[in-house]
Design an enzyme around this catalytic site. Structure first.
Site, PDB file in Angstrom:
ATOM      1  N   VAL A 137      56.827  17.891 -45.095  1.00 36.47           N
ATOM      2  CA  VAL A 137      56.044  18.660 -45.611  1.00 36.47           C
ATOM      3  C   VAL A 137      54.592  18.460 -45.208  1.00 36.47           C
ATOM      4  O   VAL A 137      54.258  17.277 -45.197  1.00 36.47           O
ATOM      5  CB  VAL A 137      56.152  18.490 -47.183  1.00 36.47           C
ATOM      6  CG1 VAL A 137      55.363  19.509 -48.110  1.00 36.47           C
ATOM      7  CG2 VAL A 137      57.628  18.803 -47.659  1.00 36.47           C
ATOM      8  N   CYS A 138      54.022  19.350 -45.286  1.00 37.86           N
ATOM      9  CA  CYS A 138      52.401  19.321 -44.967  1.00 37.86           C
ATOM     10  C   CYS A 138      52.148  18.458 -43.880  1.00 37.86           C
ATOM     11  O   CYS A 138      52.782  18.803 -42.778  1.00 37.86           O
ATOM     12  CB  CYS A 138      51.618  18.861 -46.139  1.00 37.86           C
ATOM     13  SG  CYS A 138      49.932  18.998 -46.129  1.00 37.86           S
ATOM     14  N   THR A 139      51.298  17.483 -43.770  1.00 39.28           N
ATOM     15  CA  THR A 139      50.883  16.630 -42.575  1.00 39.28           C
ATOM     16  C   THR A 139      52.271  15.615 -42.205  1.00 39.28           C
ATOM     17  O   THR A 139      52.028  15.113 -41.330  1.00 39.28           O
ATOM     18  CB  THR A 139      49.575  16.027 -42.758  1.00 39.28           C
ATOM     19  OG1 THR A 139      49.813  14.978 -43.681  1.00 39.28           O
ATOM     20  CG2 THR A 139      48.606  16.848 -42.840  1.00 39.28           C
TER      21      THR A 139
END
Length: 208
Positions: free
Chosen positions: A98-100
């Site tokens: 998720v995300c970075t």
């Protein structure tokens, strides 16, 4: 089914909690909160989570969920999470981020030549680490599933639930969670937010 939810200091709490609420309640699932040690892990906004196991103790999982962090560069520099991912990814059925968190997958060599997504402000960083960057909210490529920024983790987990247990289970889970987003503002992406707000947010996110 064993699902490893990866913990590390200053991770973004919703990156982890969103997927956990979708996947962790499924009756077949045993959730493991895995970190470098069993010491409590403090997320970026102060939420503290107690690991149930360590990287040294857990050498396999059916599903791996890797959250992101505003301080992603520090986590990359430390290399601990990526080292564990290199070990466990080959035997996992699904590896997700998720995300970075996708930058950690990339550091582990998991995204070489693969389409993947991340937070909009860090797409260039993901590309620099060998991924073929997508602007989609969720990207499924073989056994690897990546999500864009923060809230996209819920979409990723529902997508994964559908792949594992079928659409009906995923639809029930979405209904159970009453996941029916109707945000009060139309600034949820760089395409819809004012340019000055995007520039300010990029400075905060990339410079942190």
């Amino acid at each position: 089914m064993d699902i490893a939810f990866v913990l590390y200091p200053d991770m973004t709490a919703l990156d982890l909690i969103g997927p956990y609420e979708v996947l962790g309640q499924q009756p077949e699932v045993t959730a493991h909160f895995v970190a470098e040690s069993r010491e409590p892990v403090r997320a970026d906004a102060g939420l503290t989570i107690v690991p149930t196991t360590t990287f040294a103790e857990l050498d396999r999982a059916d599903v791996i969920v890797v959250p992101g962090a505003r301080g992603w560069a520090k986590v990359l520099a430390e290399g601990v999470v990526a080292a564990w991912l290199r070990e466990v990814h080959p035997t996992a059925t699904w590896t997700t981020s998720v995300c970075t968190g996708s930058t950690l997958l990339a550091q582990a060599g998991i995204l070489d030549g693969r389409p993947a997504t991340t937070h909009w402000a860090l797409r260039h960083e993901l590309a620099a680490r060998g991924a073929v960057v997508s602007t989609e909210r969720v990207v499924v490529d073989g056994s690897v599933v990546t999500a864009a920024g923060v809230s996209a983790g819920i979409d990723m987990a529902l997508t994964l639930a559908g792949l594992i247990w079928g659409d009906q289970r995923a639809e029930f889970t979405q209904l159970f969670l009453e996941y029916d987003p109707r945000p009060p503002y139309g600034t949820g992406s760089p395409e819809t937010a004012p340019a000055e707000l995007v520039a300010f947010a990029r400075g905060v996110l990339v410079g942190s």
